[in-house]
Design a protein around this motif. Sequence first.
Motif, PDB file in Angstrom:
ATOM      1  N   VAL A 169      96.142  52.172 -76.161  1.00 39.75           N
ATOM      2  CA  VAL A 169      95.352  50.568 -75.405  1.00 39.75           C
ATOM      3  C   VAL A 169      96.126  50.353 -73.812  1.00 39.75           C
ATOM      4  O   VAL A 169      97.179  50.791 -74.027  1.00 39.75           O
ATOM      5  N   THR A 217      96.222  41.250 -77.222  1.00 40.55           N
ATOM      6  CA  THR A 217      95.042  40.266 -78.760  1.00 40.55           C
ATOM      7  C   THR A 217      93.905  40.797 -78.330  1.00 40.55           C
ATOM      8  O   THR A 217      92.852  40.736 -79.209  1.00 40.55           O
ATOM      9  N   LYS A 265      92.512  43.311 -79.548  1.00 35.37           N
ATOM     10  CA  LYS A 265      91.888  43.137 -80.524  1.00 35.37           C
ATOM     11  C   LYS A 265      92.073  42.232 -81.938  1.00 35.37           C
ATOM     12  O   LYS A 265      92.790  42.358 -81.965  1.00 35.37           O
ATOM     13  N   LYS A 315     103.206  46.186 -83.591  1.00 34.80           N
ATOM     14  CA  LYS A 315     102.217  45.467 -83.462  1.00 34.80           C
ATOM     15  C   LYS A 315     102.715  44.374 -85.079  1.00 34.80           C
ATOM     16  O   LYS A 315     103.155  44.991 -85.859  1.00 34.80           O
ATOM     17  N   ASP A 354      99.704  42.855 -87.341  1.00 29.35           N
ATOM     18  CA  ASP A 354      98.789  43.041 -88.242  1.00 29.35           C
ATOM     19  C   ASP A 354      98.151  42.468 -89.282  1.00 29.35           C
ATOM     20  O   ASP A 354      99.269  41.688 -89.618  1.00 29.35           O
TER      21      ASP A 354
END
Length: 406
Positions: free
Chosen positions: A76, A135, A137, A169, A171
């Motif tokens: 990313v 942000t 994704k 991250k 999730d």
Amino acid sequence: MAPKSFSFPGIFPALLASSLALLLLPTPIIAVHDYHDALRKSILFFEGQRSGKLPPDQRVKWRRDSALRDGSTAGVDLTGGYYDAGDNVKFGFPMAFTTTLLAWSIIDFGRNMGPELKNAVKAVKWSTDYLLKATAKPGVVYVQVGDAYSDHSCWERPEDMDTLRTVYKIDNAHPGSDVAGETAAALAAASIVFRSRDPAYSRLLLNRAVRVFNFADKHRGAYSSSLHAAVCPFYCDVNGYQDELLWAAAWLHKASRKRAYREYIVKNEVVLRAGDTINEFGWDNKHAGINVLISKEVLMGRADYFESFKQNADGFICSILPGITHPQVQYSPGGLIFKAGGSNMQHVTSLSFLLLAYSNYLSHANKAVPCGERSASPALLKQLAKRQVTILSFFTTLCLFVVISR
């Protein structure tokens, strides 16, 4: 370890307090304390902390491009944003809080920033551009770039760094409602800043804020539980994630005016503990800020259903007035607010901001705060905040010199 007294949570509100001090000084400043200069230096600090590809109008000319491959190990693009303190780490939680408060200061007091307003707006966008990447994704928020332990053991310029650029991250399976909620708040607050300046960008920010908030609310948990080894003890969530959910909902309500967020706030006021620790405000504790922000609606006479938040805000004001004994708030012999724990300046500056914001709201409503036998007028709150800013103006100049000259 990098000195956290120079971190965003400590330095940033100095920008707010310094800028808002202009409210107190309507005539040209002919005094020892040059608040215009303090404001300029405070905003300039952000340019010294920029990560990524620097723009042509960069004013801190000795800073160069850095960390141009951030996020590549995770596939990313996480270039941009701000480094924290003397670190080369990008911590998402305090960066988002920084963005929220800078946006708030522009919304309420931008007209008093003079020629520095455009630089303050640029400072917000430098952060929100990064938060949009973090942000991008759905169901994922990238919350940190860089390994704090390796970074803190090697004091070097970002242009020269050779430490790990590990990506962290949250999730669905590893929640972080605190950092996600604060990120949603930052995006929502910034959407107001850009509403007339760049409507398309404003809509993008607000739509992303909605999505990130829904993720934070649906998958509840503290990010320091999911990522303890990475974020603790640096920005470990001690206060819990509940306040960030209310904080985000409050900003989404302010930005969108949608009834759903009003109902969320009213429904969750007790469950998410809006009245807790109301005499504290910072990157880990939003309670006082929540109550002050929402109270504006009540003082404007259009939101009686938020009356309990105004009562909490009044209680916050009374708890920090000099002469009223409170175990959590004290004053130094020189008159500086003191709260136990590290990085006291973050408490002083952020509380000063709230004093000035609430003073402004009270003034427009022609109200004062009853504190037992005393009454706290808007003028008294401004006077108290001005004293804090006067003391801090020296500290701000000193720490900015140390950080930017490293």
